[in-house]
Each structure stands twice: as C-alpha cells, then as structure tokens.
Design an enzyme around this catalytic site. Sequence first.
Site, PDB file in Angstrom:
ATOM      1  N   GLN A   1      56.090 -51.711  -3.347  1.00  0.00           N
ATOM      2  CA  GLN A   1      57.281 -52.911  -3.031  1.00  0.00           C
ATOM      3  C   GLN A   1      56.390 -54.122  -3.449  1.00  0.00           C
ATOM      4  O   GLN A   1      55.233 -54.139  -3.156  1.00  0.00           O
ATOM      5  CB  GLN A   1      57.335 -52.902  -1.766  1.00  0.00           C
TER       6      GLN A   1
ATOM      7  N   ASN B   1      55.617 -44.631   1.443  1.00  0.00           N
ATOM      8  CA  ASN B   1      55.913 -46.123   2.071  1.00  0.00           C
ATOM      9  C   ASN B   1      56.795 -45.653   3.387  1.00  0.00           C
ATOM     10  O   ASN B   1      56.352 -46.195   4.451  1.00  0.00           O
ATOM     11  CB  ASN B   1      56.542 -46.669   1.043  1.00  0.00           C
TER      12      ASN B   1
ATOM     13  N   GLU C   1      59.997 -36.981  -5.412  1.00  0.00           N
ATOM     14  CA  GLU C   1      59.622 -37.876  -6.126  1.00  0.00           C
ATOM     15  C   GLU C   1      59.348 -37.547  -7.553  1.00  0.00           C
ATOM     16  O   GLU C   1      58.716 -36.251  -7.678  1.00  0.00           O
ATOM     17  CB  GLU C   1      58.491 -38.674  -5.458  1.00  0.00           C
TER      18      GLU C   1
ATOM     19  N   ASN D   1      62.647 -34.213 -10.467  1.00  0.00           N
ATOM     20  CA  ASN D   1      63.514 -35.193 -11.242  1.00  0.00           C
ATOM     21  C   ASN D   1      64.836 -35.153 -10.504  1.00  0.00           C
ATOM     22  O   ASN D   1      65.575 -34.371 -10.816  1.00  0.00           O
ATOM     23  CB  ASN D   1      63.572 -34.853 -12.674  1.00  0.00           C
TER      24      ASN D   1
ATOM     25  N   ASP E   1      65.803 -43.943  -1.528  1.00  0.00           N
ATOM     26  CA  ASP E   1      65.476 -45.192  -2.228  1.00  0.00           C
ATOM     27  C   ASP E   1      65.184 -45.245  -3.556  1.00  0.00           C
ATOM     28  O   ASP E   1      64.102 -45.016  -4.246  1.00  0.00           O
ATOM     29  CB  ASP E   1      64.110 -45.781  -1.498  1.00  0.00           C
TER      30      ASP E   1
ATOM     31  N   CYS F   1      68.103 -51.545  -4.124  1.00  0.00           N
ATOM     32  CA  CYS F   1      67.784 -52.987  -4.884  1.00  0.00           C
ATOM     33  C   CYS F   1      68.971 -53.277  -5.538  1.00  0.00           C
ATOM     34  O   CYS F   1      68.484 -54.524  -6.302  1.00  0.00           O
ATOM     35  CB  CYS F   1      66.371 -53.039  -5.507  1.00  0.00           C
TER      36      CYS F   1
HETATM   37  C1  LIG Z   1      62.319 -47.986  -5.518  1.00  0.00           C
HETATM   38  S1  LIG Z   1      61.010 -46.891  -5.656  1.00  0.00           S
HETATM   39  C2  LIG Z   1      61.014 -46.281  -3.847  1.00  0.00           C
HETATM   40  C3  LIG Z   1      59.629 -45.715  -3.607  1.00  0.00           C
HETATM   41  C4  LIG Z   1      59.241 -45.676  -2.207  1.00  0.00           C
HETATM   42  N1  LIG Z   1      60.355 -45.317  -1.315  1.00  0.00           N
HETATM   43  C5  LIG Z   1      58.807 -46.889  -1.541  1.00  0.00           C
HETATM   44  O1  LIG Z   1      59.331 -47.748  -0.844  1.00  0.00           O
HETATM   45  O2  LIG Z   1      57.446 -47.242  -2.152  1.00  0.00           O
HETATM   46  C6  LIG Z   1      61.993 -45.665  -6.564  1.00  0.00           C
HETATM   47  C7  LIG Z   1      61.114 -44.247  -6.715  1.00  0.00           C
HETATM   48  O3  LIG Z   1      61.873 -43.559  -7.396  1.00  0.00           O
HETATM   49  C8  LIG Z   1      61.167 -42.869  -8.272  1.00  0.00           C
HETATM   50  N2  LIG Z   1      61.800 -42.193  -9.226  1.00  0.00           N
HETATM   51  C9  LIG Z   1      62.670 -42.812 -10.281  1.00  0.00           C
HETATM   52  N3  LIG Z   1      63.458 -41.920 -11.022  1.00  0.00           N
HETATM   53  C10 LIG Z   1      63.312 -40.751 -10.335  1.00  0.00           C
HETATM   54  C11 LIG Z   1      63.854 -39.475 -10.633  1.00  0.00           C
HETATM   55  N4  LIG Z   1      64.773 -39.331 -11.765  1.00  0.00           N
HETATM   56  N5  LIG Z   1      63.683 -38.396  -9.598  1.00  0.00           N
HETATM   57  C12 LIG Z   1      62.772 -38.880  -8.604  1.00  0.00           C
HETATM   58  N6  LIG Z   1      62.194 -39.866  -8.221  1.00  0.00           N
HETATM   59  C13 LIG Z   1      62.553 -40.862  -9.204  1.00  0.00           C
HETATM   60  C14 LIG Z   1      60.108 -43.693  -8.752  1.00  0.00           C
HETATM   61  O4  LIG Z   1      59.022 -43.353  -9.261  1.00  0.00           O
HETATM   62  C15 LIG Z   1      59.742 -44.438  -7.458  1.00  0.00           C
HETATM   63  O5  LIG Z   1      58.716 -44.211  -6.694  1.00  0.00           O
END
Ligand SMILES: C[S@@+](CC[C@H](N)C(=O)[O-])C[C@H]1O[C@@H](n2cnc3c(N)ncnc32)[C@H](O)[C@@H]1O
Length: 446
Positions: free
Chosen positions: A277, A311, A327, A354, A376, A404
Amino acid sequence: MTIELNDSQRVTIDRLAHGGDGIGYLDDGRIVFVSGTLPGEVVDIEVFELKKSFARGRIEEVVEPAPQRVASQCPYSDECGGCQFWHTTYENELRLKTEAAWEAISRISKVEIPQARVLEAPAAIRYRSRVVFHQKRAHRDKRTGALEPNKIGFYRAQSKQLVDIDDCMITNSLLNQVRRALEPALRDVGDCDIILETASATSVMVTLVPETNYRTNLPRSLKAFMQSVDQNPMIRGIRVVGKNEDVIYGDIAVDADQILAHVPVHAARLGSGDFRQSNQAMNRVLVDEVTGHIKASGATSVLELYCGSGNFAFAMPESVEQIVGLEVSAAAVESADALARLAGLQRYTFAKANLDKGLVKTPWPGAEGFDLVLLDPPRTGATTVCQELADAEDGPSTIVYVSCDPACLGRDLKTLATGGWKVDSLTLLDMFSRTSHIESIAVLTR
Ligand SMILES: C[S@@+](CC[C@H](N)C(=O)[O-])C[C@H]1O[C@@H](n2cnc3c(N)ncnc32)[C@H](O)[C@@H]1O
C-alpha cells in the site's frame, strides 16, 4: 452552432466526473470535461479535444469561482496529471470524492448501500512511500522541433508528455531526495520507469524498468549508474528489470514494517517486489478497520483472497484460529510464508493461486468451511470469485470486500446480490489524498 478545436467557450460546471474532471456542456450541447474545476463554477475554456460525443477543455479563466476554491500548494498542479484536487480545500475534496464514490457504487450495484462512514487521512501531503517516476531522454519534439531536455517526472493528464517534477508534494521527502540525487547518474540510462520505495526509515529501494529490453548484458550506462550510486547510504539496493532476468545490485530486501501494517516478528524483512500500500499511515487505519470488522463478525476461520504478503493476515484478531491466504505472486506468498514460519505462527497457510480463474482451480476449491471471506483485489475487481460466492449454497456468512475502485466494487456487489448478499456497511478511506482515488470497505452478510 459549430464548435472548432481551440475555440473558446464559457461553461458552467454541473458536477464532477469519475476521475475528478468537472462536467459542463458546450453551446452545441456536447458534454465537456474540464480538469481543475468545481461544481457551480463558471469558467472560460479552450477546447483542446473534440470528439463526436464529448470534448475536453482547459481553463482560460475562472470567471465565477466556487467558495471552496483555494490557491494550489503544488507548483506543478497546473501541468502534472498525477493529482486532481489541489484547487480546493481538503474538506471539500473529501466530500466530493466520497459523494461520487457512494453514488457510483449505488448506481452500478443497483442495491441498497448504507450511508458511508468516511475516514480522512492523517496527512494529506508527503504520504507516498512508493512512487513511479518516468524518465524521457533529451530529444527534439517532432511537432515543434524544439529541444526537450531530459525529464524525470509524471505525465500530463491524458498525455504521454512528461512534466519534470523535482519535488512531488504527495511523495515522502526521502523519495524526493533520492530522485534528485539520482538524476545526474540516470541521465545516460535513457527512457525508463524509476520505482522508488522506502526500504527502511532512512533508505530506498530503486527499481529501474528500462524501455529497451536486454537479456543478461547490462548496457554500459546502466553499469555506470549502479556504480555511481554504490556509496550512497540512502540507496539500499537496485533492481534493473530485464526481459528474462533482473540484475540486482546491493541488498534488495525491504524492512517488513515498511510494507505491512503489523509485523509478527521484530526486524523481519520482505522481498522488494511485493505489493505494498503506498500510504503507510493510512494503511494502518485500513488494516485496523478491516480487522475490527472481522473481530466483530465472530469469525474463527478466514479465507483471505489477494492477500499479498500478509498485510491483513498478520493483523488478524487472536480469535481467528485459521487463516488461508491466496495470492498470484509467488514472491509475495513466499514472503508471507517465511514470515509466518519465522514467527512460529501455526494458524497461517499461504498458497499461490490465480483467482481470475476462480476458487475452483485453487487448493481451496470453495469457500465452504470458512466463516468469513476477506478480499482485496486489484483495480479490475474479482468477477469470477464473486460469482462463485454468489452461487455457493453453503459457506461463509460474512464477506469483507476491500476495493480501490468504486465502479468495480459496484459491479461485484451487483453479482453478490444475486446470491442474497446484502451490504451492511460501507467505509470510505482517503488513502490517496489530493488525487481522485478512494479506498472502500464493504461488509456483506447473508
Ligand atoms: C490491492 S493488492 C492487495 C494486497 C494485500 N491485501 C495488501 O494489502 O498488501 C492486490 C493483490 O492481488 C494480487 N493479484 C492480482 N491479480 C491476482 C490474481 N489474478 N489472482 C490472485 N491474486 C492476484 C496482487 O499481486 C496483489 O498482491
């Protein structure tokens, strides 16, 4: 009446669009977007983009300013497209953004959305602990023939034209200092993205993404760049991203407390490529808010989707006995897993998945067996997972959705509503002050 490009027009700003631009109407009835304006203002504009169904204009003069208009504190705000709200008070920015977010979520979801709780930022400036600058080498402008100097900064709105930014007002002072210190050495590197993130209270991790891909051999300019910053105590490490492999210089681990709101073990470190973040102070508010909802739900098992490097997971209340985090980033999963083992914590399982393909393809093919799902996702949302959660007959009774992007959240809430999920509360948090972005937490039950 016919309107031509570069014509001047007087317009009244009716409302703000998603993204922060003011919306008005040209004399021919076409909608026009004007950045840096506020609802109710009368402005003279120059039309600089003209399409069949809409136009864009830039302010020539604010004829009737809104009472909430203020002089910008940022010297770059007229040109830089990074922020959208320097022309008004922080209170008004917050009101406009949160009203727009609530309206978008309600309109798109088509479900009843409770009044939002709004959490303002402890600091509206100097909050960013991660920033992506772009560098464009000195060149001759194709249109004007003028010599453009080397620039490191951000793009103008709706453009690939760079604005040189010496001191970004929403970025923390350490990152700005490093950007200035790197400038001479970076000049020979050419077009690239420069990602700066705090690695500790006093040092920065630098990631360079050069426009020109290379394999293992670093160009001389990049080698010289790395050697020239070798002795700089403000730089902890450098990663140069290559097509097939990265070149690493120095120490690229980041202190875990720079990425996570709560660190389970003293002096822990994480991989530098993990998601973070970008507003550390507000991240703590976000994490405390989310974990407060989880505690209030009474859940003892949580499935956390898009968990990054933990996080939220590492801040879970003691009452939660089992936490499974999924993740897509293998590096983030490895970091979270290593941290849980280092701290001797038994209640965690992290796995790579994924989630675009849904839960079906993960080691946890459904959310059955969990009391609560926390998600998230990135800006694009979580279409497949939300459809699965709507269709599931058994499983969790609470969803905590962190987003977001209000439009995407609205779309996913609409999907969840088809499975009987109701929105109990909405919290809007200002993680990105001075910009049009806003973070939301929706709590749903069924
Ligand atoms: C907005 S971030 C939130 C991460 C964590 N909750 C934090 O607060 O640090 C979104 C997360 O989704 C992961 N992400 C993106 N595409 C994804 C997918 N297709 N499957 C699983 N995770 C994914 C990203 O790598 C990232 O860590």
